[in-house]
Design a protein around this motif. Structure first.
Motif, mmCIF file in Angstrom:
data_model
loop_
_atom_site.group_PDB
_atom_site.id
_atom_site.type_symbol
_atom_site.label_atom_id
_atom_site.label_comp_id
_atom_site.label_asym_id
_atom_site.label_seq_id
_atom_site.Cartn_x
_atom_site.Cartn_y
_atom_site.Cartn_z
ATOM 1 N N ARG A 1 -0.788 3.696 13.273
ATOM 2 C CA ARG A 1 -0.161 3.616 14.585
ATOM 3 C C ARG A 1 1.246 4.187 14.489
ATOM 4 N N PRO A 2 1.721 4.839 15.542
ATOM 5 C CA PRO A 2 3.109 5.329 15.494
ATOM 6 C C PRO A 2 4.102 4.174 15.625
ATOM 7 N N ASP A 3 5.150 4.241 14.846
ATOM 8 C CA ASP A 3 6.224 3.247 14.931
ATOM 9 C C ASP A 3 7.009 3.504 16.208
ATOM 10 N N PRO A 4 7.282 2.476 17.007
ATOM 11 C CA PRO A 4 7.979 2.714 18.275
ATOM 12 C C PRO A 4 9.418 3.213 18.105
ATOM 13 N N LEU A 5 10.049 2.875 16.994
ATOM 14 C CA LEU A 5 11.435 3.264 16.807
ATOM 15 C C LEU A 5 11.565 4.679 16.254
ATOM 16 N N THR A 6 10.816 4.991 15.199
ATOM 17 C CA THR A 6 10.964 6.289 14.540
ATOM 18 C C THR A 6 9.886 7.289 14.905
ATOM 19 N N GLY A 7 8.719 6.788 15.344
ATOM 20 C CA GLY A 7 7.620 7.694 15.662
ATOM 21 C C GLY A 7 6.767 8.031 14.456
ATOM 22 N N TRP A 8 7.101 7.513 13.267
ATOM 23 C CA TRP A 8 6.314 7.784 12.071
ATOM 24 C C TRP A 8 5.006 7.006 12.119
ATOM 25 N N ALA A 9 3.974 7.578 11.535
ATOM 26 C CA ALA A 9 2.681 6.909 11.503
ATOM 27 C C ALA A 9 2.660 5.913 10.347
ATOM 28 N N GLY A 10 2.098 4.746 10.587
ATOM 29 C CA GLY A 10 2.011 3.742 9.544
ATOM 30 C C GLY A 10 1.005 2.679 9.900
ATOM 31 N N SER A 11 0.707 1.816 8.922
ATOM 32 C CA SER A 11 -0.192 0.699 9.148
ATOM 33 C C SER A 11 0.169 -0.412 8.181
ATOM 34 N N ALA A 12 -0.445 -1.562 8.374
ATOM 35 C CA ALA A 12 -0.180 -2.701 7.508
ATOM 36 C C ALA A 12 -1.034 -2.652 6.249
ATOM 37 N N ASP A 13 -1.986 -1.759 6.202
ATOM 38 C CA ASP A 13 -2.892 -1.652 5.055
ATOM 39 C C ASP A 13 -2.213 -0.848 3.943
ATOM 40 N N THR A 14 -1.946 -1.478 2.811
ATOM 41 C CA THR A 14 -1.271 -0.804 1.694
ATOM 42 C C THR A 14 -2.247 -0.301 0.636
ATOM 43 N N ARG A 15 -3.535 -0.579 0.790
ATOM 44 C CA ARG A 15 -4.502 -0.150 -0.218
ATOM 45 C C ARG A 15 -4.598 1.366 -0.394
ATOM 46 N N PRO A 16 -4.488 2.188 0.663
ATOM 47 C CA PRO A 16 -4.590 3.637 0.447
ATOM 48 C C PRO A 16 -3.474 4.220 -0.417
ATOM 49 N N GLN A 17 -2.411 3.454 -0.646
ATOM 50 C CA GLN A 17 -1.339 3.938 -1.511
ATOM 51 C C GLN A 17 -1.702 3.835 -2.985
ATOM 52 N N VAL A 18 -2.750 3.079 -3.303
ATOM 53 C CA VAL A 18 -3.155 2.860 -4.693
ATOM 54 C C VAL A 18 -4.150 3.936 -5.107
ATOM 55 N N LYS A 19 -3.850 4.619 -6.214
ATOM 56 C CA LYS A 19 -4.756 5.611 -6.787
ATOM 57 C C LYS A 19 -4.907 5.286 -8.264
ATOM 58 N N LEU A 20 -6.125 5.019 -8.684
ATOM 59 C CA LEU A 20 -6.391 4.648 -10.064
ATOM 60 C C LEU A 20 -7.011 5.833 -10.789
ATOM 61 N N SER A 21 -6.564 6.084 -12.002
ATOM 62 C CA SER A 21 -7.047 7.208 -12.797
ATOM 63 C C SER A 21 -7.961 6.691 -13.908
ATOM 64 N N PHE A 22 -9.053 7.412 -14.159
ATOM 65 C CA PHE A 22 -10.029 7.041 -15.183
ATOM 66 C C PHE A 22 -10.370 8.271 -16.018
ATOM 67 N N PRO A 23 -10.725 8.076 -17.289
ATOM 68 C CA PRO A 23 -11.037 9.229 -18.145
ATOM 69 C C PRO A 23 -12.337 9.929 -17.772
ATOM 70 N N ASP A 24 -13.289 9.193 -17.188
ATOM 71 C CA ASP A 24 -14.549 9.824 -16.795
ATOM 72 C C ASP A 24 -15.139 9.087 -15.591
ATOM 73 N N GLN A 25 -16.182 9.668 -15.037
ATOM 74 C CA GLN A 25 -16.796 9.137 -13.827
ATOM 75 C C GLN A 25 -17.431 7.776 -14.089
ATOM 76 N N ALA A 26 -18.031 7.595 -15.255
ATOM 77 C CA ALA A 26 -18.699 6.331 -15.571
ATOM 78 C C ALA A 26 -17.706 5.174 -15.607
#
Length: 93
Positions: A35-60
């Motif tokens: 949702r756009p922030d009413p003050l700045t107009g930046w897009a944001g949400s309360a969900d912080t999970r998309p900020q997490v990226k986990l790295s693994f050595p292989d697909q398995a």
């Protein structure tokens, strides 16, 4: 239940090297829309999970982690690597 996508890191188009392209990433997907922030107009949400990226050595290993933690996932296949073979002399035809 959170959902995620598992994919292989693609080669950077600006670099000729293939460093770190053999590792796999698990990235969470958004649960709600931004949702756009009413003050700045930046897009944001309360969900912080998309900020997490986990790295693994292989697909398995990424799949084993998702199964162990109860994360629904889908695998994004890596694009086929296309080689454009040409000789230097082809520039002068």
């Amino acid at each position: 239940m959170p959902s995620a996508r598992i994919y292989q890191i693609p080669k950077n188009a600006m670099q000729s090297g293939r460093a770190r392209t053999h590792s796999w990433m698990l990235e969470f997907e958004r649960e709600d829309a931004q949702r756009p922030d009413p003050l700045t107009g930046w897009a944001g949400s309360a969900d912080t999970r998309p900020q997490v990226k986990l790295s693994f050595p292989d697909q398995a290993a990424a799949i084993a982690y998702a199964d162990r933690e109860g994360i629904a996932y889908h695998i994004v296949p890596a694009p086929e690597r296309k080689l454009k073979l040409q000789a230097y002399a082809d520039n002068f035809r």
